[in-house]
Design a protein around this motif. Structure first.
Motif, short mmCIF file in Angstrom:
data_model
loop_
_atom_site.label_atom_id
_atom_site.label_comp_id
_atom_site.label_asym_id
_atom_site.label_seq_id
_atom_site.Cartn_x
_atom_site.Cartn_y
_atom_site.Cartn_z
N ASN A 30 0.84 -1.22 0.00
CA ASN A 30 0.00 0.00 0.00
C ASN A 30 0.86 1.25 0.00
O ASN A 30 0.58 2.22 -0.70
N PHE A 31 1.90 1.22 0.80
CA PHE A 31 2.81 2.36 0.88
C PHE A 31 3.49 2.61 -0.47
O PHE A 31 3.59 3.75 -0.93
N LEU A 32 3.94 1.54 -1.09
CA LEU A 32 4.64 1.69 -2.37
C LEU A 32 3.72 2.20 -3.47
O LEU A 32 4.14 2.95 -4.34
N LYS A 33 2.45 1.81 -3.41
CA LYS A 33 1.49 2.32 -4.40
C LYS A 33 1.33 3.82 -4.26
O LYS A 33 1.20 4.54 -5.24
N GLN A 34 1.32 4.29 -3.02
CA GLN A 34 1.18 5.73 -2.80
C GLN A 34 2.46 6.48 -3.15
O GLN A 34 2.42 7.63 -3.56
N ARG A 35 3.59 5.80 -2.96
CA ARG A 35 4.88 6.45 -3.16
C ARG A 35 5.33 6.42 -4.62
O ARG A 35 6.39 6.90 -4.94
N LYS A 36 4.51 5.83 -5.47
CA LYS A 36 4.90 5.62 -6.86
C LYS A 36 5.52 6.88 -7.46
O LYS A 36 5.07 7.99 -7.22
N ASN A 37 6.53 6.68 -8.26
CA ASN A 37 7.25 7.78 -8.92
C ASN A 37 8.00 8.68 -7.96
O ASN A 37 8.42 9.77 -8.32
N ARG A 38 8.10 8.30 -6.70
CA ARG A 38 8.89 9.09 -5.75
C ARG A 38 9.89 8.14 -5.09
O ARG A 38 9.89 7.94 -3.89
N THR A 39 10.70 7.52 -5.91
CA THR A 39 11.62 6.53 -5.37
C THR A 39 12.91 7.20 -4.92
O THR A 39 13.69 7.68 -5.73
N HIS A 40 13.07 7.26 -3.64
CA HIS A 40 14.31 7.81 -3.08
C HIS A 40 14.97 6.70 -2.28
O HIS A 40 14.40 6.19 -1.32
N MET A 41 16.17 6.33 -2.69
CA MET A 41 16.85 5.23 -2.00
C MET A 41 17.64 5.78 -0.81
O MET A 41 18.25 6.83 -0.90
N SER A 42 17.54 5.06 0.27
CA SER A 42 18.34 5.38 1.45
C SER A 42 18.90 4.04 1.93
O SER A 42 18.31 3.36 2.76
N LEU A 43 20.03 3.69 1.34
CA LEU A 43 20.52 2.31 1.52
C LEU A 43 21.35 2.15 2.80
O LEU A 43 22.06 3.07 3.22
N ASN A 44 21.20 0.99 3.36
CA ASN A 44 22.00 0.66 4.54
C ASN A 44 23.45 0.40 4.14
O ASN A 44 23.75 0.15 2.97
N ASP A 45 24.30 0.43 5.12
CA ASP A 45 25.71 0.12 4.85
C ASP A 45 25.87 -1.37 4.55
O ASP A 45 25.07 -2.19 4.99
N ILE A 46 26.93 -1.66 3.82
CA ILE A 46 27.21 -3.06 3.52
C ILE A 46 28.00 -3.66 4.67
O ILE A 46 28.90 -3.02 5.22
N ASP A 47 27.64 -4.85 4.99
CA ASP A 47 28.35 -5.59 6.02
C ASP A 47 29.85 -5.65 5.68
O ASP A 47 30.23 -5.95 4.55
N PHE A 48 30.66 -5.34 6.65
CA PHE A 48 32.11 -5.30 6.42
C PHE A 48 32.63 -6.63 5.88
O PHE A 48 33.51 -6.68 5.02
N ASN A 49 32.04 -7.72 6.33
CA ASN A 49 32.50 -9.05 5.92
C ASN A 49 32.27 -9.32 4.44
O ASN A 49 32.86 -10.24 3.88
N ALA A 50 31.39 -8.52 3.83
CA ALA A 50 31.09 -8.74 2.41
C ALA A 50 32.34 -8.57 1.56
O ALA A 50 32.48 -9.22 0.52
N GLU A 51 33.23 -7.71 2.00
CA GLU A 51 34.45 -7.47 1.23
C GLU A 51 35.34 -8.72 1.17
O GLU A 51 36.20 -8.83 0.31
N HIS A 52 35.10 -9.60 2.12
CA HIS A 52 35.91 -10.82 2.15
C HIS A 52 35.14 -12.04 1.62
O HIS A 52 35.62 -13.16 1.73
N ASP A 53 33.96 -11.77 1.12
CA ASP A 53 33.15 -12.87 0.57
C ASP A 53 33.75 -13.27 -0.78
O ASP A 53 33.64 -12.54 -1.76
N THR A 54 34.35 -14.43 -0.80
CA THR A 54 35.09 -14.84 -2.01
C THR A 54 34.15 -14.99 -3.22
O THR A 54 34.52 -14.60 -4.34
N ASP A 55 32.97 -15.52 -2.97
CA ASP A 55 32.00 -15.69 -4.06
C ASP A 55 31.68 -14.35 -4.70
O ASP A 55 31.67 -14.21 -5.92
N LEU A 56 31.44 -13.41 -3.83
CA LEU A 56 31.03 -12.08 -4.30
C LEU A 56 32.18 -11.38 -5.02
O LEU A 56 31.99 -10.79 -6.09
#
Lengths: 169, 203
Positions: free
Chosen positions: B96-122
């Motif tokens: 419901n929230f996303l339907k109302q927010r349509k066309n107003r997409t503002h990203m506020s992203l969380n930080d990446i986990d520090f361990n991700a840098e050592h994720d060999t797969d990634l």
């Protein structure tokens, strides 16, 4: 389906990266207490505002208003429609011949025993004047008895020139 | 109670214990409800966050979902687990929230986990398989979230619940109140769309 799963293997590994996005440290330490705080605050808030009561009793009204909130175009259309209705109302209200163009009344008066005004084809009163006099919504006796047509320079058939003869001594 | 302290938050609780907590919470026991919130807060928050790509929105919606669930506890018949029920509340609220927010997409992203840098797969995925060797994790995060936001809400939800949260088709069907076939077809379509969007990172 297995083949499709294999096709998406790289994508799934990439999507797993999303799990690495984490909220600020300690974020969840206070989360539940904030929820409980808001629940307690909601319970403590005894008086319900009129708007909240209205929306709880008529949820369709809230949905109706939410449509406008989500779609500004609807708001504009609705406001435009209201303005048009208002303008048409004003225009039609100011038309002078609007009431005259309506079929007003039949020429039959309810009680024939009291000859207030009778309008018949043979009557000397002009039809226009008769219509004005018998307008059902006209309750002003003074205005109904005035020969309105004379205001526009026409000769009123009811008007007769008074003549006084001065007796000579 | 000591048993529940020992258990990690990500584990599913024993059904009896959950039902007991729900029973107490229905009677207005806020301590019991506090335990329920703590059990599911991370998963509910994560689902909403991945759907909105916005930390502040996810925070508000997650809190509101738990508040609404508490207020509606009396209507909880126990036909499904409390977990499924509250998930459904959170998902509906988010959509419901996303339907109302349509066309107003503002990203506020969380930080990446520090361990991700050592994720060999990634690391291998970024540095070996893509032409953009210099692409950092932050850019990848941004691209991923943008690609997700381009999906419709039902398609995004299926991808988030299945590929990010690791839920089964059956669980997703129950949360979304649709059949498993619908879940599968939505997942297939959503993956195809995302694959096209992220082609540079998947070569």
């Amino acid at each position: 389906m297995n083949e499709n799963e294999n096709n998406f293997e790289s994508l799934k590994r990439l999507l797993a990266f999303k799990k690495r996005e984490i909220p600020p440290p300690g974020y969840f330490n206070n989360f539940s207490s904030q929820v409980l705080l808001r629940i307690r605050a909601g319970e403590a808030r005894e008086p319900v505002t009129a708007a909240e009561r209205l929306f709880s009793e008529a949820p369709w009204l809230l949905k109706f208003l939410q449509v406008f909130e989500a779609k500004p175009a609807y708001t504009g259309s609705f406001a435009l429609a209201l303005c048009l209705v208002l303008v048409f109302g004003i225009v039609f209200a100011e038309r002078p011949d609007y009431s005259a163009s309506q079929p007003l009344v039949t020429t039959q008066v309810a009680d024939n025993s009291t000859p207030l005004v009778s309008v018949s084809p043979a009557s000397p009163i002009s039809p226009a004047v008769g219509q004005i006099m018998l307008a059902p919504d006209n309750t002003n006796p003074a205005s109904s008895l005035q020969p309105v047509a004379s205001l526009f320079g026409q000769q009123d058939s009811l008007a007769q020139q008074a003549s006084f003869t001065i007796p000579s001594n | 109670m000591a048993e529940s302290v020992e258990r990690t938050e990500t584990e599913s609780p024993a059904p009896e214990e959950e039902s007991e907590l729900v029973r107490r919470a229905r009677k207005g026991d806020l301590q019991a409800y506090d335990d329920l919130v703590k059990r599911y807060q991370e998963r509910i928050y994560a689902t909403i966050y991945h759907m909105t790509s916005n930390h502040e929105d996810a925070n508000d919606l997650a809190q509101e979902s738990f508040i609404k669930a508490f207020q509606a506890l009396k209507s909880f018949k126990g036909g499904s687990t409390f977990y499924t029920w509250i998930y459904r509340i959170a998902v509906n609220k988010t959509i419901n929230f996303l339907k109302q927010r349509k066309n107003r997409t503002h990203m506020s992203l969380n930080d990446i986990d520090f361990n991700a840098e050592h994720d060999t797969d990634l690391i291998a995925l970024i540095s070996d398989n893509t032409p953009r060797r210099a692409a950092g994790l932050t850019e990848l995060q941004k691209k991923l979230n943008e690609a997700l936001l381009k999906l419709s809400e039902p398609h995004r939800l299926v991808v988030v619940l299945h590929d990010v949260q690791g839920q089964s088709h059956e669980e997703i069907a129950e949360v979304m109140n649709c059949n498993i076939g619908t879940v599968r077809s939505r997942l297939f379509y959503a993956r195809q769309q995302m694959q096209a969007e992220l082609a540079d990172y998947l070569k």
